[in-house]
Design a protein around this motif. Structure first.
Motif, mmCIF file in Angstrom:
data_model
loop_
_atom_site.group_PDB
_atom_site.id
_atom_site.type_symbol
_atom_site.label_atom_id
_atom_site.label_comp_id
_atom_site.label_asym_id
_atom_site.label_seq_id
_atom_site.Cartn_x
_atom_site.Cartn_y
_atom_site.Cartn_z
ATOM 1 N N SER A 122 49.493 66.810 3.975
ATOM 2 C CA SER A 122 50.747 66.771 4.732
ATOM 3 C C SER A 122 51.252 65.340 4.882
ATOM 4 C CB SER A 122 50.570 67.423 6.105
ATOM 5 O OG SER A 122 49.571 66.739 6.853
ATOM 6 N N CYS A 123 50.336 64.384 5.032
ATOM 7 C CA CYS A 123 50.741 62.985 5.129
ATOM 8 C C CYS A 123 51.289 62.486 3.805
ATOM 9 C CB CYS A 123 49.552 62.128 5.545
ATOM 10 S SG CYS A 123 48.881 62.516 7.168
ATOM 11 N N LEU A 124 50.600 62.805 2.710
ATOM 12 C CA LEU A 124 51.063 62.393 1.388
ATOM 13 C C LEU A 124 52.424 62.998 1.071
ATOM 14 C CD1 LEU A 124 47.723 62.800 -0.617
ATOM 15 C CD2 LEU A 124 48.728 60.670 0.211
ATOM 16 N N ALA A 125 52.580 64.282 1.399
ATOM 17 C CA ALA A 125 53.837 64.971 1.102
ATOM 18 C C ALA A 125 54.992 64.374 1.890
ATOM 19 C CB ALA A 125 53.699 66.460 1.408
ATOM 20 N N ALA A 126 54.735 64.077 3.163
ATOM 21 C CA ALA A 126 55.805 63.497 3.989
ATOM 22 C C ALA A 126 56.243 62.150 3.440
ATOM 23 C CB ALA A 126 55.333 63.373 5.428
ATOM 24 N N ALA A 127 55.281 61.322 3.029
ATOM 25 C CA ALA A 127 55.627 60.021 2.458
ATOM 26 C C ALA A 127 56.372 60.187 1.144
ATOM 27 C CB ALA A 127 54.352 59.201 2.240
ATOM 28 N N ALA A 128 55.906 61.128 0.321
ATOM 29 C CA ALA A 128 56.562 61.371 -0.966
ATOM 30 C C ALA A 128 57.998 61.831 -0.770
ATOM 31 C CB ALA A 128 55.779 62.414 -1.761
ATOM 32 N N ALA A 129 58.219 62.691 0.212
ATOM 33 C CA ALA A 129 59.574 63.182 0.467
ATOM 34 C C ALA A 129 60.492 62.051 0.908
ATOM 35 C CB ALA A 129 59.542 64.282 1.526
ATOM 36 N N ARG A 130 59.966 61.139 1.702
ATOM 37 C CA ARG A 130 60.791 60.013 2.145
ATOM 38 C C ARG A 130 61.136 59.098 0.974
ATOM 39 N NH1 ARG A 130 60.465 59.197 7.924
ATOM 40 N NH2 ARG A 130 60.597 56.937 7.733
ATOM 41 N N ILE A 131 60.213 58.930 0.052
ATOM 42 C CA ILE A 131 60.508 58.148 -1.152
ATOM 43 C C ILE A 131 61.583 58.844 -1.969
ATOM 44 C CG2 ILE A 131 59.553 57.356 -3.358
ATOM 45 C CD1 ILE A 131 56.859 57.000 -1.863
ATOM 46 N N ARG A 132 61.447 60.147 -2.152
ATOM 47 C CA ARG A 132 62.450 60.911 -2.887
ATOM 48 C C ARG A 132 63.826 60.814 -2.233
ATOM 49 N NH1 ARG A 132 62.324 66.330 -2.274
ATOM 50 N NH2 ARG A 132 62.395 65.773 -0.052
ATOM 51 N N ASP A 133 63.850 60.825 -0.934
ATOM 52 C CA ASP A 133 65.123 60.818 -0.218
ATOM 53 C C ASP A 133 65.868 59.492 -0.331
ATOM 54 O OD1 ASP A 133 64.652 63.406 0.495
ATOM 55 O OD2 ASP A 133 64.109 62.983 2.568
ATOM 56 N N ARG A 134 65.200 58.459 -0.818
ATOM 57 C CA ARG A 134 65.900 57.195 -1.047
ATOM 58 C C ARG A 134 66.713 57.221 -2.334
ATOM 59 N NH1 ARG A 134 60.977 54.516 0.474
ATOM 60 N NH2 ARG A 134 60.706 53.754 -1.669
ATOM 61 N N ARG A 135 66.573 58.270 -3.120
ATOM 62 C CA ARG A 135 67.379 58.409 -4.326
ATOM 63 C C ARG A 135 68.856 58.501 -3.963
ATOM 64 N NH1 ARG A 135 64.967 60.637 -9.053
ATOM 65 N NH2 ARG A 135 66.942 61.709 -9.479
ATOM 66 N N GLU A 136 69.688 58.070 -4.883
ATOM 67 C CA GLU A 136 71.132 58.186 -4.669
ATOM 68 C C GLU A 136 71.529 59.645 -4.493
ATOM 69 O OE1 GLU A 136 74.907 55.856 -6.559
ATOM 70 O OE2 GLU A 136 73.619 56.919 -7.969
ATOM 71 N N ASP A 137 70.802 60.542 -5.175
ATOM 72 C CA ASP A 137 71.058 61.977 -5.061
ATOM 73 C C ASP A 137 69.915 62.666 -4.324
ATOM 74 O OD1 ASP A 137 69.107 61.668 -6.960
ATOM 75 O OD2 ASP A 137 70.020 62.962 -8.459
ATOM 76 N N GLY A 138 69.407 62.012 -3.291
ATOM 77 C CA GLY A 138 68.247 62.539 -2.583
ATOM 78 C C GLY A 138 68.470 63.857 -1.883
ATOM 79 N N ASN A 139 69.711 64.251 -1.695
ATOM 80 C CA ASN A 139 70.005 65.534 -1.055
ATOM 81 C C ASN A 139 70.138 66.675 -2.051
ATOM 82 O OD1 ASN A 139 72.419 64.296 -2.050
ATOM 83 N ND2 ASN A 139 73.631 65.768 -0.879
ATOM 84 N N ILE A 140 69.866 66.401 -3.325
ATOM 85 C CA ILE A 140 70.124 67.378 -4.387
ATOM 86 C C ILE A 140 68.827 67.781 -5.081
ATOM 87 C CG2 ILE A 140 71.128 67.607 -6.712
ATOM 88 C CD1 ILE A 140 73.517 65.998 -5.654
#
Length: 905
Positions: free
Chosen positions: A108-126
Motif C-alpha cells: 500500500s505504501c509503494l502503490a501510494a508513492a507510485a500513484a503520486r509519481i504518476r499523477d505528476r504526468r501532464e496527463d495524470g488524470n487520464i
C-alpha cells in the motif's frame, strides 16, 4: 541512538504528511494512511525493542531483539527513501540502491508513492487505451512455453498463415468499429521447426515469417489506415528495420530475466526464443533503429520479486540508452487448461500491485505503464481495476470490440463502456490513444509513409481523434457535433460517446474528449479551477496555464465552457450579432507557397485545383453594387498575392468599390497584402495604410495570422510575413485609427502551446491599442490542403478543440477583445450554432460568395441568408442582431433589402 533517529524520522514524516492530502490525490489516501500507520508501528516497535535490549538478561533474547531492531530501522530508512523517490528528489530514475531500500515496504505504501509519481504526468488524470483488432497471423511457433495456449502445431489441411484477404476482413471490421490499431501477434519463427510453415512461406513468396508479416502489415496500412503494431517474437536488426517501414511500433515482452525458467520443468524449457539475452538484444536493436517499443514482464511464472526488479532495471538501462520504450506491460500469469502450468497457482492481486508500483518507481513519471484489464484477479468488492489505477498504471493496453484476446481466449476484454465507467469511478478519464505514443509522433521515430497515416488519426494532444467529423464536412456527414450535441454544453451534456446513427457499438469520444458521460466522473481538475478563478479575478494567465486549459477534458472541459459562456452573458447579454456582407476574392493567383492553402493558383502554387483567375475592376464594381442592392453593409476583399500586383493595384480595387457603392464599408487587405503593397511602392507600412484609409478603407481583416508563432510558420508558411511583422501591421493600423479583426487558423501541425502563445500575443497588442473588433477562430479544413495531401498535417481540429478554442479565447482575450465569432463556413451552420453555448456572441457574415474555404474541400461557404441566420440564432434561445462591420446598428433600409433579396444564381 538508532531508536532516537527512528522516532525523529517518524515525527518529521507525520508532520509533513499527516495534516493534508492534496485534493487531486484523494484516491491515494488509503495508501498514505497505511504509509503513516506503518511508520508509527515502526516507532512503537523500536521503543519496545530498545527497552528489551536494556532490560533483558538473556544473551539470546538480546541478539534476537537486536536483529529485529536492525530490520525495523531498515524499514524506517525505506520509508524515508520512498518519500524521496515519490517527491522526485532522487530524479526521474532513482538509483538501484535506493530502490532496493523500498522493495520490502508494504504494498500500500509503494502503490501510494507510485500513484503520486504518476499523477505528476501532464496527463495524470487520464487512463488511455488503444482500440484495436488482434490479428494472429500465425499461431504456429517453435517455442513450447508451459503456460501458452496460443501456440499450436501445424495441422494437415489447415493453413499455417492467415491469408491477406482474411487479415483485411478483420482489419475492415476494426475500422467500422472505430479501431485504430492492428495488433499483429504471431508464433516465433515456425519455419525453422516445421516444414509446412517453410513451404507455405515459399508459396507466398517469402523466406521468413517476419517478411510475410511485413508485407501484410503494409497492405493493412495502405488499404485500411489501421496502424500496425508488430509482435513477431525475437528479431534481428534486419527484421527491425524491415518492420519499421510498415508499422508505428513494435513489441517484445522481456517476461523475465530469470534463466532458471529455461531449465527442465521450467515454463521456458524448450523455448530458444525465451532466453533473456536474446530478447534484450532484440529490444536493443529496436532502440538503435529508433523504433517506438513495447515491452514488459509476465509475473507469477516462477520468478522472484528480486528477479522482477532486475528485469525492470535491465529494461530501464536500455531505455536510458535509446529512449525508445514507450510503454511497459505488467501482465499476470493465468493458468490455462491443457498446459503444463494448468495447476500452477496464479499470482494474487497484491503481487500485481507490487510489480506495477515498482515499475513506476523504477521508470518514473514519463513511462506509460499498463496492465491488461481482462486478466486482473477479481476481488469480492469489484474494485480490482481501481486497485491497479491506485498502484500507478496510466494505460489499459489494447482493447478490441471486434476480436478476442487470442493469447488469453478464456478472458474476454471488458466492454469499453464498462471499463470507462470503472475508470471514472476511480477518478480518471478514459481516453483512446494510438498504437504510438505522442512523444514519438515525428519523423525521427516514424517512417514518412507511416507518419502520414498517424497524423490522420491523431488530435492535437497525440491521442486518437475518435470521431469522424472534421471542419468543412457536410452536416449530414457526422452526427456527434454538427447537430444538437453541444446545445446543452453549459448544462453538463454527456456528448455523443457512441454514434447512435451509424453504428451503436462504434468507439468514439464525446465532444468533451472522453469515453464516458462526465457526470459520473469524480475527478476534478483543481489546477483548471485555479486558472479559471485567476482569470475571473482579472489576472493574466501564463502561457503554461493557457496551454493547460487546452488539455481540458471531461469535467474540466465543461468548467472551461461554462466559465466562457457566463463571461459572454455578462459582456454581451443574449444578443447574437451577424453582418450581411459579400466576399470578393479578386484573384486566386499567388506567388507564395503556404502549405495549408488550396485556394491559390499560379506557377508557384503547389495545388492547381481549378483555373487561375483575376477579376477585372468592372467585375469587382459590379459585385459591390449587387451586394449593396441585396442588403449588404460590407464587402470583404482579399486575394492571393499576385506577383504582378503592387500597392497601386490594391488602391485601384479599393477606389473601384468606393466609386461604385460609396456607402459600402470596405473591409479589405490582409496584413500580408498591406506589407506587400507597401514594399512594392517603396513606402512604409504606415504610409501605405494612411493612403488606403484616405481612399476609403474602413477596416482590415486579421487574416494571414495563421498561428502567431514562428516555430509553426517556418513549416506552414515559410515565405510569409513573420509573427512580428503581422503584429507590426496590426499595431500600425490601430495607431492611425483603422480597426481590425483578429484570427487564428488552427488544427494542422500546431499544438496547444502554440495556440496559447497566439492568444497571449493578441491579448498584449489589444491591451496596448484597443483596436481589435473581434476574434475569429478558423479551423483548418484539410481535404484539399497541400500540407495534408503531403501527409504532414492532421485532419483539422477535433470538435473538442474547436469548442475550447472559442471558449478559451473568450476567457484569455477579455476584456480587450469582447466579440468572439463562430465561423459557420468552417464549422457548418449547426456547428457554429452550437458554439453560441461556448462563449461566442457573433455568427460572422452572410458572405454571398466565399471561395477560399470551398477550395479547401468544405461543403459550406456560398451564402447563409439573414433569414436562415436568424432562425439558427433564435433556435438557441438568443436574440439575433444585424450589425455593421464595427458592431453598430445595420441601417433599416439595408435590413429590409437583405430579407427580401433573392438567392444569387
Amino acid at each position: 541512538m538508532e531508536f532516537q533517529m527512528d522516532a525523529a524520522f517518524r515525527r518529521s514524516f507525520s508532520r509533513r504528511h499527516a495534516s493534508a492530502i492534496p485534493p487531486r490525490q484523494q484516491h491515494c489516501k488509503r495508501g498514505w494512511n497505511s504509509f503513516l500507520n506503518f511508520s508509527r508501528r515502526i516507532s512503537s516497535t523500536s521503543t519496545l525493542l530498545h527497552n528489551s535490549l536494556r532490560s533483558s538478561s538473556s544473551l539470546i533474547s538480546k541478539r534476537k531483539a537486536a536483529n529485529i531492531l536492525v530490520n525495523v530501522t531498515a524499514s524506517g530508512r525505506g520509508l524515508e527513501t520512498l518519500e524521496f523517490i515519490q517527491s522526485g528528489k532522487l530524479g526521474e530514475h532513482p538509483d538501484e540502491a535506493s530502490l532496493r531500500e523500498v522493495v520490502d515496504l508494504e504494498v500500500s505504501c509503494l502503490a501510494a508513492a507510485a500513484a503520486r509519481i504518476r499523477d505528476r504526468r501532464e496527463d495524470g488524470n487520464i487512463v488511455t487505451f488503444s482500440p484495436k483488432v488482434f490479428i494472429p497471423l500465425t499461431r504456429v511457433c517453435r517455442d513450447f512455453c508451459g503456460y501458452c495456449t496460443f501456440a499450436a502445431s501445424p495441422r494437415p489441411g489447415q493453413a499455417v498463415y492467415m491469408s491477406v484477404d482474411e487479415v483485411l476482413e478483420v482489419a475492415r471490421a476494426g475500422v467500422a468499429a472505430g479501431c485504430t490499431e492492428a495488433l499483429f501477434t504471431l508464433g516465433d519463427k515456425p519455419e525453422l521447426l516445421y516444414s509446412q510453415a517453410k513451404h507455405e512461406l515459399e508459396a507466398l513468396g517469402h523466406t521468413s515469417t517476419v517478411s510475410y508479416a511485413a508485407e501484410v502489415a503494409r497492405i493493412v496500412l495502405q488499404e485500411t489506415g489501421l496502424l500496425p503494431h508488430m509482435n513477431v517474437g525475437v528479431m534481428s536488426r534486419e527484421d527491425v528495420i524491415l518492420l519499421r517501414r510498415v508499422s508505428v511500433s513494435q513489441g517484445l515482452m522481456l517476461e523475465s530475466i530469470s534463466e532458471k525458467l529455461l531449465e527442465p520443468g521450467g515454463p521456458h524449457y524448450r523455448c530458444p526464443d525465451k532466453h533473456p539475452s536474446a530478447r534484450l538484444s532484440s529490444i536493443a536493436a529496436a532502440g538503435e533503429e529508433k523504433v517506438p517499443f513495447t515491452s514488459g514482464l509476465l509475473i507469477g511464472i516462477g520468478e522472484t520479486r528480486e528477479e522482477r526488479l532486475q528485469a525492470l532495471l535491465a529494461l530501464r538501462n536500455l531505455h536510458k540508452q535509446y529512449g525508445h520504450i514507450q510503454e511497459l506491460i505488467i501482465q499476470n500469469f493465468r493458468a490455462k487448461k491443457g498446459t503444463a502450468m494448468a495447476k500452477a497457482a496464479e499470482p494474487p492481486l497484491v503481487e500485481l500491485e507490487w510489480t506495477i508500483a515498482m515499475a513506476r518507481l523504477v521508470f518514473g513519471t514519463s513511462m506509460s505503464i499498463q496492465a491488461p484489464p481482462n486478466l486482473t484477479p477479481t476481488m469480492t468488492d469489484g474494485k480490482e481495476w481501481k486497485r491497479l489505477i491506485d498502484a500507478g498504471i496510466n494505460d489499459w493496453g489494447g482493447i478490441s470490440p471486434v476480436t478476442k484476446d487470442w493469447v488469453n481466449p478464456e478472458a474476454p476484454w471488458p466492454h469499453v463502456n464498462l471499463l470507462a465507467a470503472a475508470t471514472a469511478d476511480a477518478g480518471r478519464l478514459m481516453v483512446p490513444r494510438l498504437a504510438v505514443y505522442p512523444f514519438y509522433i515525428n519523423d525521427l521515430w516514424l517512417d514518412p509513409t507511416v507518419l502520414r497515416r498517424v497524423l490522420a488519426h491523431e488530435n492535437s494532444l497525440g491521442y486518437a481523434r475518435a470521431e469522424e467529423w472534421s471542419p468543412g464536412l457536410a452536416q449530414d456527414a457526422h452526427s456527434s457535433f454538427l447537430e444538437d450535441k453541444l446545445s446543452n454544453l453549459n448544462g453538463g451534456s454527456t456528448g455523443n460517446h457512441f454514434d447512435s446513427v451509424t453504428n451503436p457499438a462504434k468507439i468514439s469520444v464525446g465532444t468533451d474528449g472522453t469515453m464516458h458521460p462526465t457526470r459520473a466522473i469524480g475527478f476534478q481538475g483543481m489546477d483548471v479551477k485555479r486558472i479559471l478563478k485567476k482569470i475571473e479575478e482579472a489576472v493574466e494567465p501564463s502561457e503554461v496555464e493557457v496551454t493547460r486549459l487546452f488539455r481540458a477534458m471531461g469535467p474540466e472541459f465543461h468548467d472551461v465552457v461554462k466559465a466562457a459562456d457566463e463571461l459572454r452573458a455578462r459582456v454581451n447579454g443574449e444578443k447574437v450579432s451577424y453582418v450581411v456582407n459579400r466576399n470578393i476574392n479578386y484573384t486566386n493567383v499567388c506567388g507564395y507557397k503556404c502549405q495549408f492553402c488550396a485556394f491559390s493558383k499560379g506557377k508557384l502554387s503547389e495545388n492547381l485545383r481549378g483555373k487561375p483567375y483575376s477579376l477585372s475592376l468592372d467585375e469587382v464594381s459590379r459585385r459591390a453594387v449587387e451586394a449593396w442592392e441585396r442588403g449588404a453593409t460590407e464587402v470583404c476583399m482579399q486575394g492571393g498575392i499576385h506577383p504582378e500586383f503592387t500597392g497601386e493595384t490594391y488602391m485601384e480595387i479599393l477606389k473601384a468599390v468606393k466609386t461604385a457603392a460609396p456607402e459600402l464599408h470596405v473591409h479589405a487587405f490582409s496584413p500580408l497584402e498591406v506589407f506587400q503593397g507597401a514594399f512594392t511602392l517603396g513606402v512604409s507600412v504606415e504610409e501605405f495604410l494612411v493612403e488606403l484609409k484616405n481612399a476609403g478603407l474602413g477596416s482590415l481583416p486579421g487574416t494571414a495570422a495563421e498561428v502567431l508563432d514562428d516555430e509553426v510558420r517556418r513549416l506552414l508558411c515559410p515565405d510569409k510575413i513573420s509573427t512580428d511583422q503581422w503584429l507590426e501591421v496590426m499595431e500600425t493600423a490601430h495607431r492611425i485609427g483603422l480597426r481590425t479583426t483578429s484570427t487564428i487558423m488552427f488544427g494542422h501541425l500546431d499544438r496547444s502551446q502554440h495556440w496559447a502563445r497566439h492568444l497571449l500575443r493578441l491579448r498584449n497588442l489589444a491591451r496596448n491599442t484597443g483596436g481589435f473588433s473581434e476574434f475569429v477562430p478558423l479551423p483548418f479544413v484539410h481535404m484539399q490542403a497541400p500540407i495534408y495531401l503531403k501527409g504532414r498535417a492532421r485532419k483539422g481540429p477535433t470538435s473538442r478543440e474547436c469548442v475550447l478554442m472559442h471558449s478559451i479565447a473568450r476567457l484569455v482575450l477579455h476584456p480587450f477583445i469582447t466579440n468572439v465569432q463562430a465561423s459557420w463556413v468552417k464549422m457548418g451552420p449547426g456547428g457554429a450554432q452550437a458554439l453560441l453555448a461556448a462563449g461566442c456572441n457573433d455568427m460572422g457574415g452572410s458572405l454571398m460568395n466565399e471561395s477560399i474555404t470551398r477550395a479547401a474541400g468544405a461543403s459550406h461557404g456560398e451564402e447563409l441568408s439573414p433569414k436562415e441566420m436568424e432562425t439558427l440564432i433564435l433556435s438557441t434561445g438568443k436574440v439575433p442582431y444585424q450589425r455593421t462591420t464595427l458592431y453598430g446598428d445595420a441601417p433599416a433600409q439595408q435590413r429590409i433589402r437583405a430579407f427580401s433579396a433573392r438567392p444569387l444564381t
